[in-house]
Design a protein around this motif. Structure first.
Motif, PDB file in Angstrom:
ATOM      1  N   ASP A  88       0.822  -1.211   0.000  1.00 34.54           N
ATOM      2  CA  ASP A  88       0.000   0.000   0.000  1.00 34.54           C
ATOM      3  C   ASP A  88       0.856   1.261   0.000  1.00 34.54           C
ATOM      4  N   GLY A  89       0.187   2.410   0.058  1.00 31.70           N
ATOM      5  CA  GLY A  89       0.895   3.685  -0.011  1.00 31.70           C
ATOM      6  C   GLY A  89       1.831   3.944   1.149  1.00 31.70           C
ATOM      7  N   ASN A  90       1.634   3.228   2.251  1.00 32.07           N
ATOM      8  CA  ASN A  90       2.522   3.366   3.410  1.00 32.07           C
ATOM      9  C   ASN A  90       3.662   2.357   3.389  1.00 32.07           C
ATOM     10  N   GLY A  91       3.690   1.517   2.360  1.00 28.55           N
ATOM     11  CA  GLY A  91       4.743   0.507   2.264  1.00 28.55           C
ATOM     12  C   GLY A  91       4.459  -0.742   3.060  1.00 28.55           C
ATOM     13  N   ASP A  92       3.171  -1.001   3.370  1.00 31.27           N
ATOM     14  CA  ASP A  92       2.800  -2.136   4.211  1.00 31.27           C
ATOM     15  C   ASP A  92       2.019  -3.184   3.427  1.00 31.27           C
ATOM     16  N   ILE A  93       2.044  -4.405   3.928  1.00 35.91           N
ATOM     17  CA  ILE A  93       1.152  -5.467   3.464  1.00 35.91           C
ATOM     18  C   ILE A  93       0.466  -6.067   4.684  1.00 35.91           C
ATOM     19  N   ASP A  94      -0.693  -6.659   4.480  1.00 39.03           N
ATOM     20  CA  ASP A  94      -1.429  -7.324   5.555  1.00 39.03           C
ATOM     21  C   ASP A  94      -1.231  -8.824   5.400  1.00 39.03           C
ATOM     22  N   PHE A  95      -0.363  -9.387   6.240  1.00 36.46           N
ATOM     23  CA  PHE A  95       0.008 -10.792   6.117  1.00 36.46           C
ATOM     24  C   PHE A  95      -0.798 -11.631   7.106  1.00 36.46           C
ATOM     25  N   PRO A  96      -1.258 -12.820   6.695  1.00 36.72           N
ATOM     26  CA  PRO A  96      -2.076 -13.650   7.587  1.00 36.72           C
ATOM     27  C   PRO A  96      -1.392 -13.918   8.928  1.00 36.72           C
ATOM     28  N   ILE A  97      -2.163 -13.754  10.002  1.00 38.21           N
ATOM     29  CA  ILE A  97      -1.770 -14.028  11.388  1.00 38.21           C
ATOM     30  C   ILE A  97      -0.705 -13.034  11.873  1.00 38.21           C
ATOM     31  N   LEU A  98       0.328 -12.751  11.073  1.00 43.25           N
ATOM     32  CA  LEU A  98       1.367 -11.809  11.493  1.00 43.25           C
ATOM     33  C   LEU A  98       0.876 -10.372  11.457  1.00 43.25           C
ATOM     34  N   GLY A  99      -0.184 -10.114  10.707  1.00 40.39           N
ATOM     35  CA  GLY A  99      -0.734  -8.765  10.657  1.00 40.39           C
ATOM     36  C   GLY A  99       0.001  -7.862   9.676  1.00 40.39           C
ATOM     37  N   LYS A 100       0.008  -6.565   9.993  1.00 41.33           N
ATOM     38  CA  LYS A 100       0.588  -5.578   9.082  1.00 41.33           C
ATOM     39  C   LYS A 100       2.112  -5.621   9.176  1.00 41.33           C
ATOM     40  N   LEU A 101       2.763  -5.716   8.011  1.00 37.65           N
ATOM     41  CA  LEU A 101       4.224  -5.740   7.933  1.00 37.65           C
ATOM     42  C   LEU A 101       4.678  -4.595   7.038  1.00 37.65           C
ATOM     43  N   HIS A 102       5.686  -3.853   7.502  1.00 35.77           N
ATOM     44  CA  HIS A 102       6.255  -2.778   6.673  1.00 35.77           C
ATOM     45  C   HIS A 102       7.368  -3.394   5.818  1.00 35.77           C
ATOM     46  N   VAL A 103       7.147  -3.412   4.506  1.00 33.34           N
ATOM     47  CA  VAL A 103       8.062  -4.112   3.606  1.00 33.34           C
ATOM     48  C   VAL A 103       8.777  -3.189   2.627  1.00 33.34           C
ATOM     49  N   ALA A 104       8.301  -1.973   2.451  1.00 30.00           N
ATOM     50  CA  ALA A 104       8.931  -1.065   1.488  1.00 30.00           C
ATOM     51  C   ALA A 104      10.369  -0.766   1.902  1.00 30.00           C
ATOM     52  N   GLY A 105      11.260  -0.788   0.930  1.00 30.23           N
ATOM     53  CA  GLY A 105      12.674  -0.524   1.190  1.00 30.23           C
ATOM     54  C   GLY A 105      13.492  -1.760   1.504  1.00 30.23           C
ATOM     55  N   LEU A 106      12.828  -2.916   1.647  1.00 30.49           N
ATOM     56  CA  LEU A 106      13.537  -4.163   1.920  1.00 30.49           C
ATOM     57  C   LEU A 106      13.892  -4.868   0.619  1.00 30.49           C
ATOM     58  N   THR A 107      14.991  -5.598   0.632  1.00 30.39           N
ATOM     59  CA  THR A 107      15.314  -6.460  -0.494  1.00 30.39           C
ATOM     60  C   THR A 107      14.507  -7.749  -0.370  1.00 30.39           C
ATOM     61  N   ARG A 108      14.528  -8.545  -1.419  1.00 27.37           N
ATOM     62  CA  ARG A 108      13.830  -9.831  -1.365  1.00 27.37           C
ATOM     63  C   ARG A 108      14.347 -10.683  -0.200  1.00 27.37           C
ATOM     64  N   MET A 109      15.671 -10.734  -0.025  1.00 28.91           N
ATOM     65  CA  MET A 109      16.253 -11.553   1.041  1.00 28.91           C
ATOM     66  C   MET A 109      15.898 -11.010   2.419  1.00 28.91           C
ATOM     67  N   GLN A 110      15.900  -9.691   2.581  1.00 24.71           N
ATOM     68  CA  GLN A 110      15.561  -9.101   3.873  1.00 24.71           C
ATOM     69  C   GLN A 110      14.110  -9.390   4.246  1.00 24.71           C
ATOM     70  N   LEU A 111      13.211  -9.307   3.275  1.00 25.03           N
ATOM     71  CA  LEU A 111      11.810  -9.612   3.538  1.00 25.03           C
ATOM     72  C   LEU A 111      11.631 -11.088   3.882  1.00 25.03           C
ATOM     73  N   THR A 112      12.341 -11.946   3.170  1.00 25.31           N
ATOM     74  CA  THR A 112      12.278 -13.379   3.463  1.00 25.31           C
ATOM     75  C   THR A 112      12.716 -13.675   4.890  1.00 25.31           C
ATOM     76  N   GLU A 113      13.836 -13.084   5.301  1.00 24.14           N
ATOM     77  CA  GLU A 113      14.358 -13.328   6.643  1.00 24.14           C
ATOM     78  C   GLU A 113      13.446 -12.744   7.708  1.00 24.14           C
ATOM     79  N   MET A 114      12.830 -11.586   7.443  1.00 25.13           N
ATOM     80  CA  MET A 114      11.947 -10.972   8.427  1.00 25.13           C
ATOM     81  C   MET A 114      10.741 -11.867   8.708  1.00 25.13           C
TER      82      MET A 114
END
Length: 221
Positions: A88-114
């Motif tokens: 979304d415009g804030n750089g977030d996604i709504d992930f099941p059970i984990l809730g809102k995650l801020h993902v903008a600015g992360l690399t693919r590997m950083q998001l995977t590890e998070m």
């Protein structure tokens, strides 16, 4: 993520004008830059898959597969793809059970590890395997090519020659010494290059004609 290739046309072409990479020295080795990172930005569409030794534990974290058809009539064919998470415009996604995650600015590997760490720390999955893929990475090719259009890219990058191959190559009338490459960046800015496929040493940035004689580094498509 979007890259656009525009090919101009000419009224006639000799055999010499349709040969690519005439400046390449046979058997000469060249280093290819492999250090590149793709970052998540607003409006990206992400496919995130979670797996585990126990498939039932990973099931709640995965989006369903959807079916769609290509073509029409007797020539249509079915295909499947996973639903994606829209950043979304804030750089977030709504992930099941984990809730809102801020993902903008992360690399693919950083998001995977998070996501892996969140699953482990929450005692949700002890051995998670997480894969992230961009679903909206595409290149558009137009002008004097055999199959102009937009093409989805499964990897993190694509070369100019690969993009032209997906579009069926240039026609005999395409100007191989004046190909326009346009890159759209997430901040709304565009970067343009004029590329001579017959001699890549004459490539010019800024959308200028390669025959104007300005020195520049060769870009990667």
């Amino acid at each position: 993520m979007l890259m656009c290739v525009v090919v101009l046309c000419t009224s006639c072409a000799s055999s010499k004008k349709v040969v690519y990479l005439q400046d390449v020295v046979p058997l000469k080795q060249q280093d290819i830059e492999q250090k590149y990172e793709v970052y998540v930005h607003n409006d990206d569409l992400l496919a995130i898959m979670v797996n585990s030794k126990n498939p039932e534990l990973a099931l709640p974290f995965n989006m369903p597969m959807v079916s769609y058809q290509l073509g029409s009539g007797s020539t249509n064919s079915g295909s499947q793809r996973v639903l994606g998470y829209l950043v979304d415009g804030n750089g977030d996604i709504d992930f099941p059970i984990l809730g809102k995650l801020h993902v903008a600015g992360l690399t693919r590997m950083q998001l995977t590890e998070m996501i892996k760490q969140r699953l482990i720390e929450g005692d949700l999955i002890k051995d998670p395997i997480v894969t992230v893929q961009f679903l909206n990475y595409k290149v558009s090719v137009m002008g004097e090519v055999n199959r102009p259009g937009s093409f989805n890219i499964s990897g993190d990058r694509i070369t100019l020659l690969e993009a032209l191959s997906m579009a069926g190559d240039l026609t005999i009338y395409g100007k191989r010494d004046n190909v326009l490459l346009i890159r759209e960046h997430p901040d709304g800015k565009k970067e343009t290059f004029r590329i001579n496929l017959q001699d890549l040493r004459t490539t010019r940035p800024g959308g200028r004609d390669p025959r104007e004689g300005r020195e520049a580094d060769d870009p990667d498509a």
